[in-house]
Design a protein around this motif. Structure first.
Motif, PDB file in Angstrom:
ATOM      1  N   GLY A 231       0.500  -0.635  -0.191  1.00 19.43           N
ATOM      2  CA  GLY A 231      -0.236  -0.020   0.473  1.00 19.43           C
ATOM      3  C   GLY A 231       0.888   1.266  -0.213  1.00 19.43           C
ATOM      4  O   GLY A 231       2.050   1.091   0.308  1.00 19.43           O
ATOM      5  N   GLU A 232       0.683   2.480  -0.110  1.00 19.33           N
ATOM      6  CA  GLU A 232       1.133   3.559   0.034  1.00 19.33           C
ATOM      7  C   GLU A 232       0.450   4.527   0.800  1.00 19.33           C
ATOM      8  O   GLU A 232      -0.968   5.096   0.283  1.00 19.33           O
ATOM      9  CB  GLU A 232       0.933   4.719  -1.656  1.00 19.33           C
ATOM     10  N   ALA A 233       1.218   4.946   2.037  1.00 20.57           N
ATOM     11  CA  ALA A 233       0.775   6.055   2.538  1.00 20.57           C
ATOM     12  C   ALA A 233      -0.744   5.793   3.523  1.00 20.57           C
ATOM     13  O   ALA A 233      -1.762   7.156   3.636  1.00 20.57           O
ATOM     14  CB  ALA A 233       0.896   7.718   2.041  1.00 20.57           C
ATOM     15  N   SER A 234      -1.101   4.838   3.275  1.00 18.56           N
ATOM     16  CA  SER A 234      -2.558   4.711   4.437  1.00 18.56           C
ATOM     17  C   SER A 234      -2.119   4.231   5.737  1.00 18.56           C
ATOM     18  O   SER A 234      -1.429   3.744   6.566  1.00 18.56           O
ATOM     19  CB  SER A 234      -3.274   3.591   3.705  1.00 18.56           C
ATOM     20  N   SER A 269       8.973   6.348   4.215  1.00 18.30           N
ATOM     21  CA  SER A 269       9.064   7.236   3.015  1.00 18.30           C
ATOM     22  C   SER A 269       8.771   5.884   2.347  1.00 18.30           C
ATOM     23  O   SER A 269       9.360   5.032   2.428  1.00 18.30           O
ATOM     24  CB  SER A 269       9.852   8.165   3.268  1.00 18.30           C
ATOM     25  N   THR A 270       8.657   5.985   1.487  1.00 20.33           N
ATOM     26  CA  THR A 270       8.334   4.835   0.124  1.00 20.33           C
ATOM     27  C   THR A 270       9.937   4.216   0.238  1.00 20.33           C
ATOM     28  O   THR A 270      10.323   3.270   0.123  1.00 20.33           O
ATOM     29  CB  THR A 270       7.647   5.740  -1.082  1.00 20.33           C
ATOM     30  N   ALA A 271      10.700   4.545   0.006  1.00 19.54           N
ATOM     31  CA  ALA A 271      11.847   4.830  -0.699  1.00 19.54           C
ATOM     32  C   ALA A 271      12.709   3.895   0.638  1.00 19.54           C
ATOM     33  O   ALA A 271      14.084   3.284   0.359  1.00 19.54           O
ATOM     34  CB  ALA A 271      13.208   5.916  -0.764  1.00 19.54           C
ATOM     35  N   SER A 444       0.719  -1.247   4.342  1.00 18.62           N
ATOM     36  CA  SER A 444       1.315  -0.161   3.552  1.00 18.62           C
ATOM     37  C   SER A 444       2.381   0.082   4.356  1.00 18.62           C
ATOM     38  O   SER A 444       2.977  -0.485   4.512  1.00 18.62           O
ATOM     39  CB  SER A 444       0.497   0.970   4.766  1.00 18.62           C
ATOM     40  N   ASP A 445       3.036   0.527   3.456  1.00 19.46           N
ATOM     41  CA  ASP A 445       4.786   0.934   3.285  1.00 19.46           C
ATOM     42  C   ASP A 445       4.873   2.295   4.270  1.00 19.46           C
ATOM     43  O   ASP A 445       5.399   2.012   5.330  1.00 19.46           O
ATOM     44  CB  ASP A 445       5.300   1.959   1.849  1.00 19.46           C
ATOM     45  N   HIS A 446       3.889   3.018   4.795  1.00 18.92           N
ATOM     46  CA  HIS A 446       4.082   4.153   6.048  1.00 18.92           C
ATOM     47  C   HIS A 446       2.898   4.630   6.190  1.00 18.92           C
ATOM     48  O   HIS A 446       2.021   4.589   5.028  1.00 18.92           O
ATOM     49  CB  HIS A 446       5.499   4.759   5.920  1.00 18.92           C
ATOM     50  N   GLY A 447       2.428   5.771   7.270  1.00 18.37           N
ATOM     51  CA  GLY A 447       1.564   6.520   7.500  1.00 18.37           C
ATOM     52  C   GLY A 447       1.464   8.056   6.542  1.00 18.37           C
ATOM     53  O   GLY A 447       2.444   8.221   5.353  1.00 18.37           O
TER      54      GLY A 447
END
Ligand SMILES: [Zn+2]
Length: 528
Positions: A231-234, A269-271, A444-447
């Motif tokens: 996921g992304e930023a959830s 962060s995603t990275a 998710s990757d992060h919030g």
């Protein structure tokens, strides 16, 4: 000629730089932040640039270095400001490489009268002054004291300026990154450092293989399909599954899912998070270099030779995780059939998976879907009209122009879209329930921060990041066949335990019954 103290020279020069070498920068800034409504912010920027440079110069100027240093800065900056003002170029590492590879003859071809005038008035003339002026000698102790005073003062001014306009600085740093590229001289100094580092410090990367001993121990006739959704930023607290007052997971709530309410990310962060969650290192042990130079769990699964692997990406990219496995870019309309107005939908990644599964008959299947999810700041672009349940929404990527409620509305609508996407993924897996043991893992990757205490987006250093940026949405779904192997009743009971992304490496190995010395049963979420 009169004399001047080091600290005065540094301060005057910094002001001089801000006033005369940053024309392009301020023109660009005013385009984004019109003066009529942002005068205070633009003035504060001038202070930040001036005193940031004062700070830098204070740290590197000493009795014998100050003159050559400053003269170099003046000469080079007169030219960078000429090129930026005339050609609107950015002096980045690539540009410096271009300049280094241009020979004298070509350079002379470019020379113009205007360039000579720049060099004369902004390069040579101030340099001549610096060359001639006498630096007052104050003795080591009082010089050090004066320097410290100036450093403290600069820190205070920069701090106060940023604090007073923190909302603006958030958007300045996050959404208008290119603006920084025209700050003179700091950006070209940074680029030169980067260029040198890239050119002279890039030993070929050797990736250390891990899990070469990996093999699947339980060979049954029924093969597995596992879909891992990254996921992304959830953020967890905006999932109704975790008790959020808004019903943001209406579809998932109807499925037999196991929701992990207390899961934390590896980075903000995603990275950082994406390579970390797939790596064998836990958060305290992980570093960018270790991540990029050691194989990850996707590679280990590949080493079994019994698992067909596919990574589809609707985010930036796999951050180095899928470099050695089949990878498909789903941000482009050529691959993703669900793209419109520059936005490709996550559910487009599901199209054609049946073909991949059919082609790999007789093998276990591992598919990673890297979502666009709740990628900010333009949350309102992440969903179609039918998910616009909460209104009014923030319709701009300049979050400081929206109320916190409008931001949360857009963000929650995007969560609703992810709810739909995950349910569609489950529906796809259900069609294989008779032939395969199936599972979906979502993490998710992060919030994300949504304006609480003036903090937006994500990426704060982990130690100071609010819960919103590290407490993430995470859940699993298992098909009927898989439920015979995974004790879902027991798993549900411990689903509120604290988990971290560190567990993913071992959980995936466990789910595929992979035996390897890299596997740690105690870290496997599915094993008690
Ligand atoms: Zn991310």
């Amino acid at each position: 000629m009169r004399t001047i103290t080091q600290t005065k020279l540094i301060t005057y020069l910094s002001i001089f730089f801000t006033l005369f070498y940053n024309y392009t920068f301020f023109v660009n800034v005013i385009k984004v932040y019109p003066l009529a409504t942002n005068l205070g912010f633009v003035i504060s920027l001038a202070f930040v640039i001036t005193f940031f440079l004062t700070l830098l110069l204070s740290l590197v100027s000493f009795k014998y270095t100050i003159k050559p240093l400053v003269i170099t800065l003046l000469l080079v900056s007169s030219m960078t400001s000429y090129f930026m003002n005339s050609y609107h170029v950015v002096i980045d590492a690539t540009m410096i490489r271009n300049m280094m590879q241009t020979n004298i003859h070509e350079s002379l071809d470019l020379l113009s009268v205007k360039q000579v005038l720049y060099f004369l008035f902004f390069g040579l003339l101030p340099s001549y002054y610096v060359y001639k002026v006498k630096i007052e000698s104050r003795g080591f102790k009082s010089e050090l004291f004066a320097k410290l005073k100036l450093i403290m003062l600069s820190l205070v001014i920069v701090g106060v300026a940023i604090f007073s306009f923190s909302k603006y600085y958030t958007s300045f740093v996050r959404e208008h990154k290119p603006l920084r590229f025209s700050v003179n001289p700091t950006y070209w100094i940074y680029s030169t450092g980067k260029y040198i580092n890239l050119t002279f410090n890039s030993a070929p990367l050797v990736v250390k293989p891990i899990g070469l001993d990996a093999k699947i121990v339980e060979k049954s006739n029924r093969k597995k399909i596992v879909v891992m959704v990254v996921g992304e930023a959830s953020r967890a607290d905006h999932f109704s599954l975790n008790g959020y007052e808004r019903d943001t997971n209406p579809l998932l709530a109807k499925e037999d899912i196991i929701n992990f309410s207390n899961t934390y990310s590896c980075g903000t962060s995603t990275a950082v998070s994406v390579p970390c969650m797939f790596s064998k290192y836990d958060r305290s042990d992980y570093s960018y270099k270790k991540g990029i130079s050691t194989e990850n769990v996707v590679d280990v699964l590949k080493h079994t030779n019994d698992i067909a692997i596919l990574w589809r990406d609707n985010n930036s990219d796999s951050k180095g995780v899928a470099l050695r496995v089949p990878y498909e870019d789903y941000k482009i309309a050529k691959n993703n059939t669900d793209c419109a107005e520059g936005e490709c939908r996550d559910e487009g990644m599901l199209v054609g998976l049946d073909k991949f599964i059919a082609q790999n008959k007789g093998k276990d299947i591992f598919i990673v879907l890297h979502q666009m999810g709740n990628h900010g700041p333009a949350y309102y672009k992440r969903y179609t009209k039918k998910f616009e349940k909460y209104t009014p929404v923030c319709q701009t990527n300049q979050l400081e122009e929206c109320s916190q409620e409008e931001i949360a509305n857009a963000y929650d609508n995007a969560i609703l879209h992810t709810d739909y996407f995950l349910t569609k993924t489950v529906d796809m897996l259900k069609t294989y329930d008779t032939q395969y043991d199936t599972a979906m893992i979502y993490m998710s990757d992060h919030g994300e921060s949504l304006g609480e205490d003036g903090i937006y987006l994500h990426g704060l250093p982990y130690f100071m990041a609010p819960d919103a940026q590290t407490h993430i949405g995470a859940l699993m779904w298992f098909g009927e066949g898989m439920k015979k192997k995974v004790d879902t009743v027991a798993l549900k009971k411990r689903a509120d335990k604290k988990y971290t992304q560190d567990a993913l490496f071992h959980t995936l190995l466990g789910l595929f019954d992979v035996q390897t010395k890299e596997y740690d049963k105690d870290m496997d979420m599915l094993k008690e």
